[in-house]
Design a protein around this motif. Structure first.
Motif, PDB file in Angstrom:
ATOM      1  N   VAL A 170       0.847  -1.192   0.000  1.00 39.39           N
ATOM      2  CA  VAL A 170       0.000   0.000   0.000  1.00 39.39           C
ATOM      3  C   VAL A 170       0.882   1.240   0.000  1.00 39.39           C
ATOM      4  CG1 VAL A 170      -1.638   1.360   1.367  1.00 39.39           C
ATOM      5  CG2 VAL A 170      -1.993  -1.093   1.084  1.00 39.39           C
ATOM      6  N   LEU A 171       1.853   1.278   0.907  1.00 40.75           N
ATOM      7  CA  LEU A 171       2.720   2.453   1.013  1.00 40.75           C
ATOM      8  C   LEU A 171       3.602   2.641  -0.215  1.00 40.75           C
ATOM      9  CD1 LEU A 171       3.633   2.237   4.792  1.00 40.75           C
ATOM     10  CD2 LEU A 171       2.164   3.934   3.668  1.00 40.75           C
ATOM     11  N   ALA A 172       3.948   1.560  -0.900  1.00 40.01           N
ATOM     12  CA  ALA A 172       4.770   1.663  -2.111  1.00 40.01           C
ATOM     13  C   ALA A 172       4.058   2.489  -3.183  1.00 40.01           C
ATOM     14  CB  ALA A 172       5.105   0.274  -2.642  1.00 40.01           C
ATOM     15  N   ARG A 173       2.740   2.568  -3.118  1.00 43.82           N
ATOM     16  CA  ARG A 173       1.970   3.355  -4.080  1.00 43.82           C
ATOM     17  C   ARG A 173       1.897   4.827  -3.705  1.00 43.82           C
ATOM     18  NH1 ARG A 173       0.932  -1.675  -4.547  1.00 43.82           N
ATOM     19  NH2 ARG A 173      -0.263  -2.590  -6.249  1.00 43.82           N
ATOM     20  N   LEU A 174       2.349   5.158  -2.495  1.00 42.93           N
ATOM     21  CA  LEU A 174       2.146   6.511  -1.977  1.00 42.93           C
ATOM     22  C   LEU A 174       3.418   7.233  -1.535  1.00 42.93           C
ATOM     23  CD1 LEU A 174      -0.882   5.578   0.309  1.00 42.93           C
ATOM     24  CD2 LEU A 174      -1.010   6.832  -1.853  1.00 42.93           C
ATOM     25  N   VAL A 175       4.428   6.492  -1.145  1.00 42.42           N
ATOM     26  CA  VAL A 175       5.612   7.071  -0.500  1.00 42.42           C
ATOM     27  C   VAL A 175       6.843   6.825  -1.378  1.00 42.42           C
ATOM     28  CG1 VAL A 175       7.033   6.976   1.587  1.00 42.42           C
ATOM     29  CG2 VAL A 175       4.568   6.690   1.761  1.00 42.42           C
ATOM     30  N   PRO A 176       7.646   7.865  -1.653  1.00 41.81           N
ATOM     31  CA  PRO A 176       8.776   7.722  -2.583  1.00 41.81           C
ATOM     32  C   PRO A 176      10.076   7.195  -1.965  1.00 41.81           C
ATOM     33  CG  PRO A 176       8.592   9.993  -1.930  1.00 41.81           C
ATOM     34  CD  PRO A 176       7.453   9.263  -1.267  1.00 41.81           C
ATOM     35  N   ILE A 177       9.979   6.347  -0.947  1.00 36.31           N
ATOM     36  CA  ILE A 177      11.179   5.742  -0.375  1.00 36.31           C
ATOM     37  C   ILE A 177      10.995   4.228  -0.287  1.00 36.31           C
ATOM     38  CG2 ILE A 177      11.898   7.806   0.913  1.00 36.31           C
ATOM     39  CD1 ILE A 177      10.768   6.529   3.439  1.00 36.31           C
ATOM     40  N   ASP A 178      12.105   3.523  -0.178  1.00 30.97           N
ATOM     41  CA  ASP A 178      12.091   2.061  -0.128  1.00 30.97           C
ATOM     42  C   ASP A 178      11.745   1.610   1.287  1.00 30.97           C
ATOM     43  OD1 ASP A 178      12.497  -0.657  -0.315  1.00 30.97           O
ATOM     44  OD2 ASP A 178      14.519  -0.500  -1.149  1.00 30.97           O
ATOM     45  N   LEU A 179      10.564   1.065   1.468  1.00 29.22           N
ATOM     46  CA  LEU A 179      10.094   0.635   2.785  1.00 29.22           C
ATOM     47  C   LEU A 179      10.137  -0.874   2.965  1.00 29.22           C
ATOM     48  CD1 LEU A 179       7.052   3.036   3.173  1.00 29.22           C
ATOM     49  CD2 LEU A 179       9.296   3.216   4.266  1.00 29.22           C
ATOM     50  N   ARG A 180      10.788  -1.581   2.029  1.00 32.13           N
ATOM     51  CA  ARG A 180      10.912  -3.026   2.205  1.00 32.13           C
ATOM     52  C   ARG A 180      11.653  -3.298   3.514  1.00 32.13           C
ATOM     53  NH1 ARG A 180      14.161  -4.815  -2.625  1.00 32.13           N
ATOM     54  NH2 ARG A 180      15.015  -2.757  -2.226  1.00 32.13           N
ATOM     55  N   GLN A 181      11.249  -4.342   4.195  1.00 27.23           N
ATOM     56  CA  GLN A 181      11.811  -4.652   5.503  1.00 27.23           C
ATOM     57  C   GLN A 181      13.325  -4.866   5.448  1.00 27.23           C
ATOM     58  OE1 GLN A 181       9.687  -7.628   7.647  1.00 27.23           O
ATOM     59  NE2 GLN A 181      10.682  -7.119   9.562  1.00 27.23           N
ATOM     60  N   SER A 182      13.848  -5.315   4.337  1.00 27.17           N
ATOM     61  CA  SER A 182      15.297  -5.504   4.210  1.00 27.17           C
ATOM     62  C   SER A 182      16.042  -4.174   4.256  1.00 27.17           C
ATOM     63  CB  SER A 182      15.626  -6.239   2.908  1.00 27.17           C
ATOM     64  OG  SER A 182      15.203  -5.479   1.782  1.00 27.17           O
ATOM     65  N   GLN A 183      15.367  -3.072   3.916  1.00 28.57           N
ATOM     66  CA  GLN A 183      15.989  -1.751   3.892  1.00 28.57           C
ATOM     67  C   GLN A 183      15.520  -0.841   5.026  1.00 28.57           C
ATOM     68  OE1 GLN A 183      18.432  -1.181   1.610  1.00 28.57           O
ATOM     69  NE2 GLN A 183      18.033  -3.341   1.175  1.00 28.57           N
ATOM     70  N   PHE A 184      14.270  -0.975   5.412  1.00 29.50           N
ATOM     71  CA  PHE A 184      13.632  -0.102   6.396  1.00 29.50           C
ATOM     72  C   PHE A 184      13.119  -0.993   7.517  1.00 29.50           C
ATOM     73  CE2 PHE A 184      10.323   2.911   7.854  1.00 29.50           C
ATOM     74  CZ  PHE A 184      11.011   4.116   7.804  1.00 29.50           C
ATOM     75  N   LYS A 185      13.997  -1.252   8.485  1.00 25.35           N
ATOM     76  CA  LYS A 185      13.712  -2.225   9.537  1.00 25.35           C
ATOM     77  C   LYS A 185      12.906  -1.614  10.682  1.00 25.35           C
ATOM     78  CE  LYS A 185      18.075  -4.702   8.700  1.00 25.35           C
ATOM     79  NZ  LYS A 185      18.097  -4.434   7.300  1.00 25.35           N
ATOM     80  N   ARG A 186      12.452  -2.482  11.577  1.00 22.16           N
ATOM     81  CA  ARG A 186      11.741  -2.020  12.783  1.00 22.16           C
ATOM     82  C   ARG A 186      12.630  -1.014  13.518  1.00 22.16           C
ATOM     83  NH1 ARG A 186       8.420  -5.612  16.906  1.00 22.16           N
ATOM     84  NH2 ARG A 186       7.778  -3.935  18.259  1.00 22.16           N
ATOM     85  N   GLY A 187      12.045   0.115  13.910  1.00 22.16           N
ATOM     86  CA  GLY A 187      12.791   1.176  14.588  1.00 22.16           C
ATOM     87  C   GLY A 187      13.389   2.202  13.640  1.00 22.16           C
ATOM     88  N   HIS A 188      13.263   1.981  12.329  1.00 19.21           N
ATOM     89  CA  HIS A 188      13.705   2.979  11.353  1.00 19.21           C
ATOM     90  C   HIS A 188      12.586   3.991  11.152  1.00 19.21           C
ATOM     91  CE1 HIS A 188      17.140   0.663   9.168  1.00 19.21           C
ATOM     92  NE2 HIS A 188      17.124   0.404  10.464  1.00 19.21           N
ATOM     93  N   CYS A 189      12.976   5.234  10.874  1.00 19.16           N
ATOM     94  CA  CYS A 189      11.992   6.272  10.599  1.00 19.16           C
ATOM     95  C   CYS A 189      12.546   7.222   9.550  1.00 19.16           C
ATOM     96  CB  CYS A 189      11.601   7.020  11.868  1.00 19.16           C
ATOM     97  SG  CYS A 189      12.963   7.823  12.722  1.00 19.16           S
ATOM     98  N   ALA A 190      11.668   7.979   8.923  1.00 19.86           N
ATOM     99  CA  ALA A 190      12.084   8.901   7.866  1.00 19.86           C
ATOM    100  C   ALA A 190      11.086  10.040   7.737  1.00 19.86           C
ATOM    101  CB  ALA A 190      12.193   8.168   6.539  1.00 19.86           C
TER     102      ALA A 190
END
Length: 173
Positions: free
Chosen positions: A107-127
């Protein structure tokens, strides 16, 4: 005399569920921005009784929020902190949503211009980023869960954009 009633930013709009995703409103409670004065980060951490997170990270109730700025959520700010940092009450400024479920990243991949895959954006990451045309602060709070913060005045638009993306994703499945 007129009686004013407090309302949450997304009152009456949520919760919403579609497919493998749920969108709900979070109650932040107390929230304050903390911007340490130059050279005062150690004093701020000591007065607060905890360390601050690195850029793009969160530590418990303190979240990196921007260059030299942090957001303290649901904790009391000691008066002594005002000697070492600029403190601003943010309790009513933000609409806080939680998006969770197996397809939350999609869902977020359609709306947010950053890579939110868990391999890149782990628990505790924010932007700090954007959702469509709106400013957004996003934190991964779990494997399939995100906290989304945008200005209170944009709550209706934020809910609309996310729920529409949820609908479109569910229609493709």
């Amino acid at each position: 005399m007129v009686e004013l009633l407090a309302k949450s930013p997304a009152e009456g709009l949520l919760p919403y569920a579609k497919g493998a995703v749920e969108l709900s409103e979070l109650a932040l409670g107390k929230a304050a921005s903390i911007a340490p004065f130059k050279g005062q980060l150690d004093a701020v951490e000591k007065a607060l009784g905890q360390g601050f997170p690195k850029v793009g990270r969160t530590t418990g109730h303190v979240v990196w929020f921007s260059q030299g700025q942090y957001l303290a959520i649901a904790i009391d700010i000691p008066d002594a902190l005002g000697k070492y940092a600029a403190i601003t009450d943010q309790s009513d400024a933000w609409c806080a949503l939680e998006l969770k479920g197996a397809a939350a990243e999609e869902v977020l991949a359609r709306l947010v211009p950053i890579d939110l895959r868990q391999s890149q954006f782990k628990r505790g990451h924010c932007a700090r980023t954007q959702l469509g045309h709106m400013p957004l602060h996003i934190t991964r709070t779990g494997n399939d869960a995100f906290r989304l913060l945008s200005f209170r005045s944009m709550a209706g638009t934020m809910v609309h954009e996310i729920s529409r993306a949820m609908d479109l994703l569910a229609a493709r499945r």
